[in-house]
Design a protein around this motif. Structure first.
Motif, mmCIF file in Angstrom:
data_model
loop_
_atom_site.group_PDB
_atom_site.id
_atom_site.type_symbol
_atom_site.label_atom_id
_atom_site.label_comp_id
_atom_site.label_asym_id
_atom_site.label_seq_id
_atom_site.Cartn_x
_atom_site.Cartn_y
_atom_site.Cartn_z
ATOM 1 N N GLU A 218 47.632 45.977 54.156
ATOM 2 C CA GLU A 218 47.469 45.700 55.584
ATOM 3 C C GLU A 218 47.537 44.202 55.854
ATOM 4 O O GLU A 218 48.112 43.767 56.850
ATOM 5 N N LYS A 221 51.149 43.281 55.760
ATOM 6 C CA LYS A 221 51.880 43.712 56.950
ATOM 7 C C LYS A 221 51.670 42.748 58.105
ATOM 8 O O LYS A 221 52.601 42.448 58.864
ATOM 9 N N ASN A 222 50.456 42.256 58.246
ATOM 10 C CA ASN A 222 50.133 41.346 59.346
ATOM 11 C C ASN A 222 50.705 39.943 59.116
ATOM 12 O O ASN A 222 51.302 39.342 60.012
#
Length: 248
Positions: A218, A221-222
């Motif tokens: 995550e 992804k950011n």
């Protein structure tokens, strides 16, 4: 309380005069704008004095090289560590200009003169050979980048290195495929450092979901979205191999 007198350029003269007289030179002060001139038989030596090693001093000294190859600059011995990178870089510049360097210790009643280097021709070929590894590291870094994503001279900004770009490339391919093995990523062109990048996971962008299989975390992804130009470049150039076809 005894007042400490600020040193003057002329304070350097007497110690240097004594030093070179002991070495058989005739010493003369202020000859045709030269601070000190030394003569031994047909040899002419010029010494320029300053309280600080400055650009102005270097310019002045290089002008004196029009009259003789033997030119020194003389300054008070610096208070900072002479083993420091700052001092090594200074000495390299002086040597590169083919100048000699003299330090004068002005503390105490007896002034000490130290000739750090004599004026000698700079061997550029030898210098290049000695720094082959540094040159190669620059070329390796350049070859590892797909383009120019940094602004030269910028400070306090994150630099786009070949390593970071490699991480973005891997992240882009994982984002595209969902999950891949290091071998599959290498087949897509992520390079021989792929396994190490995934294992060390320096930026925290990758997550191992089972043995030999990775996905984009995550955090990854950011954070990769902060590099839209590179993402667009790698998305546009995603190769397709049999391994990836099987995976998709």
């Amino acid at each position: 309380m005894k007042e400490t007198l600020k040193p003057k350029e002329e304070d350097l003269y007497k110690p240097i005069q004594r030093y070179f007289k002991r070495h058989g030179y005739d010493v003369y002060g202020e000859v045709k704008d030269c601070d000190i001139t030394l003569v031994k038989e047909d040899e002419l030596v010029i010494i320029e004095l300053k309280l600080n090693l400055s650009v102005d001093l270097l310019i002045q000294a290089t002008k004196r090289q029009r009259m003789t190859e033997s030119v020194y600059i003389a300054v008070p011995k610096p208070k900072y560590n002479l083993r420091s990178k700052r001092w090594r870089d200074t000495c390299h510049l002086v040597r590169r200009l083919e100048l000699g360097l003299i330090l004068v210790s002005l503390n105490g009643s007896r002034k000490k003169v130290e000739v750090v280097m004599d004026p000698t021709p700079f061997d550029r070929k030898k210098s290049l050979n000695r720094n082959k590894r540094k040159r190669q590291s620059i070329m390796t870094e350049i070859n590892g980048r797909s383009g120019d994503y940094n602004i030269g001279g910028s400070t306090r900004k994150q630099i786009m290195t070949a390593y970071r770009e490699n991480c973005i490339q891997i992240a882009c391919y994982l984002q595209h495929a969902g999950e891949l093995s290091p071998k599959a990523l290498v087949q897509l062109g992520t390079g021989n450092k792929t396994a190490s990048i995934l294992t060390k996971n320096y930026y925290g962008w990758f997550e191992r979901i089972r043995r030999g299989i990775y996905i984009l975390s995550e955090k990854g992804k950011n954070e990769v979205e902060e590099y839209p130009d590179l993402l667009a470049y790698y998305r546009k150039n995603i190769p397709t191999t049999k391994t990836e076809k099987d995976k998709l």
